[in-house]
Design an enzyme around this catalytic site. Structure first.
Site, mmCIF file in Angstrom:
data_model
loop_
_atom_site.group_PDB
_atom_site.id
_atom_site.type_symbol
_atom_site.label_atom_id
_atom_site.label_comp_id
_atom_site.label_asym_id
_atom_site.label_seq_id
_atom_site.Cartn_x
_atom_site.Cartn_y
_atom_site.Cartn_z
ATOM 1 N N HIS A 245 4.591 5.784 11.661
ATOM 2 C CA HIS A 245 4.272 5.822 10.187
ATOM 3 C C HIS A 245 3.041 6.781 9.925
ATOM 4 O O HIS A 245 1.831 6.723 9.612
ATOM 5 C CB HIS A 245 3.406 4.328 10.057
ATOM 6 N N ARG B 62 11.147 3.702 4.226
ATOM 7 C CA ARG B 62 10.643 2.626 5.203
ATOM 8 C C ARG B 62 12.036 1.920 5.597
ATOM 9 O O ARG B 62 12.737 1.378 4.892
ATOM 10 C CB ARG B 62 9.690 1.730 4.491
ATOM 11 N N ARG C 114 0.821 -1.196 0.086
ATOM 12 C CA ARG C 114 -0.013 -0.012 -0.107
ATOM 13 C C ARG C 114 0.859 1.186 -0.090
ATOM 14 O O ARG C 114 0.557 2.158 -0.804
ATOM 15 C CB ARG C 114 -0.907 0.149 1.271
ATOM 16 N N THR C 115 1.902 1.332 1.088
ATOM 17 C CA THR C 115 2.595 2.530 1.105
ATOM 18 C C THR C 115 3.330 3.067 -0.151
ATOM 19 O O THR C 115 3.242 3.862 -0.679
ATOM 20 C CB THR C 115 3.416 2.336 2.325
ATOM 21 N N LYS D 136 25.890 -4.571 -0.329
ATOM 22 C CA LYS D 136 27.477 -4.480 -0.354
ATOM 23 C C LYS D 136 27.929 -3.841 1.066
ATOM 24 O O LYS D 136 29.061 -3.696 1.216
ATOM 25 C CB LYS D 136 27.944 -3.678 -1.533
HETATM 26 N N1 CP Z 1 -0.491 0.153 5.839
HETATM 27 C C1 CP Z 1 0.923 -0.355 5.172
HETATM 28 O O1 CP Z 1 1.592 0.198 5.619
HETATM 29 O O2 CP Z 1 0.807 -1.270 4.234
HETATM 30 P P1 CP Z 1 1.967 -1.943 3.628
HETATM 31 O O3 CP Z 1 2.942 -2.298 4.532
HETATM 32 O O4 CP Z 1 1.382 -2.759 2.659
HETATM 33 O O5 CP Z 1 2.647 -0.466 3.124
#
Ligand code: CP
Length: 305
Positions: free
Chosen positions: A131, A103, A53-54, A82
């Site tokens: 998040h 992320r 999603r993100t 590496k």
């Molecule tokens: N909600 C969310 O962060 O989903 P993903 O891990 O798929 O990005």
């Protein structure tokens, strides 16, 4: 919104949040108005953990604003393999992109990385930390379904490792929401988060089961028990499947209860709930596009300036 980077929801005022949500609503109503607004802009995607999603909604958002993305790809196919440090990686990629989305499995990594770059950097999830862009789309979905005034929210599941939970709780505090946290004892909110929420004026109540509190809730935010963050597999097995919502569970809920989930789900919400009027989690995931379009637009600023 005057921020160079988005690292945590703690940094956002109620006014900042409202600005993003209002702009997202304008974009959702008239996406054509921003179609080419950021033509030529490149967004760098650095995902050191899996995401559907993100990552895809940031990519869609950037493309719907007229820009494009450059993607570091998997760790296995990058020079991270590496031994390149995160600081070096972001310093290199800021030369290729106008903004970065990161992320990382390590809490605090986006904050550290942001100190090495001049382009805006968005934390797309750091370990069990935060998040914040998820929080913005969560609040957008709550505002659409239940409003943000006089709100009673239940947050259930993995509250210890759930970064979406931590970010959402800080943001809900700014809207004076009544917050109920439902989890097994071993997955309660970290004590420092509870302390911090109280210090910020939050109304926080913790519960071992959903039954007593469910009828009073406007929103139930369900989260996955995150197997990948448990140091001990046996500890995961003790709590896996303990908190599951099905149509029977929801008989005790208010007719207007909104059920949310940041997704992915495993078995916390039975598929039969998808067809009830309570389910808002797919709408929630779709809201990631206008909300991230609004966020990117505000962070990137007006290219004519
Ligand atoms: N909600 C969310 O962060 O989903 P993903 O891990 O798929 O990005």
């Amino acid at each position: 919104m005057r921020h160079d980077h988005l690292i945590t929801s703690k940094q956002l005022s109620r006014g900042d949040i409202t600005e993003v949500l209002d702009h997202a609503a304008e974009i959702a109503d008239d996406p054509g108005a921003v179609l080419e607004k950021h033509a030529g802009t490149l967004l760098g995607l650095l995902f050191f953990e899996p995401s559907t999603r993100t990552k895809m909604s940031f990519e869609t958002a950037m493309k719907r604003l007229g820009g494009d993305v450059v993607d570091m790809g998997s760790i296995e196919s990058s020079s991270v393999k590496k031994g390149e440090t995160l600081a070096d990686t972001v310093r290199v990629i800021e030369g290729y992109a106008d903004a970065l989305v990161l992320r990382h499995p390590r809490e605090g990594a986006p904050k550290m990385a942001s100190e090495y770059v001049d382009v805006p950097l968005v934390n797309a999830g750091d370990g069990a930390g935060h998040h914040p862009s998820q929080t913005l789309l969560d609040l957008y979905t709550i505002r659409e379904n239940a409003g943000l005034e006089d709100l009673s929210v239940g947050i259930m599941g993995d509250l210890k490792y759930g970064r979406t939970v931590h970010s959402l709780a800080y943001a809900l505090t700014k809207f004076d929401a009544s917050q109920h946290f439902i989890s097994p004892e071993s997955l309660q909110l970290p004590r420092e988060v509870v302390y911090d929420l109280h210090q910020n004026g939050a109304t926080v109540r913790e519960h071992g089961d959903l039954e007593s509190i469910l009828p009073t809730l406007d929103v139930l935010y369900v989260t996955r028990i995150q197997q990948e963050r448990f140091p001990d597999e046996n500890e995961y097995r003790k709590v896996a499947g303990e908190y599951r919502i099905d149509a029977g569970t929801l008989e005790a809920a208010d007719d207007d209860l909104t059920v949310m989930h940041p997704l992915p789900r495993v078995d916390e919400i039975a598929p039969e709930v998808d067809d009830t009027g309570h389910a808002a989690y797919f709408e929630q995931a779709h809201n990631g596009v206008p909300v991230r379009m609004a966020l990117l637009d505000l962070l990137l600023g007006d290219s004519d300036e």
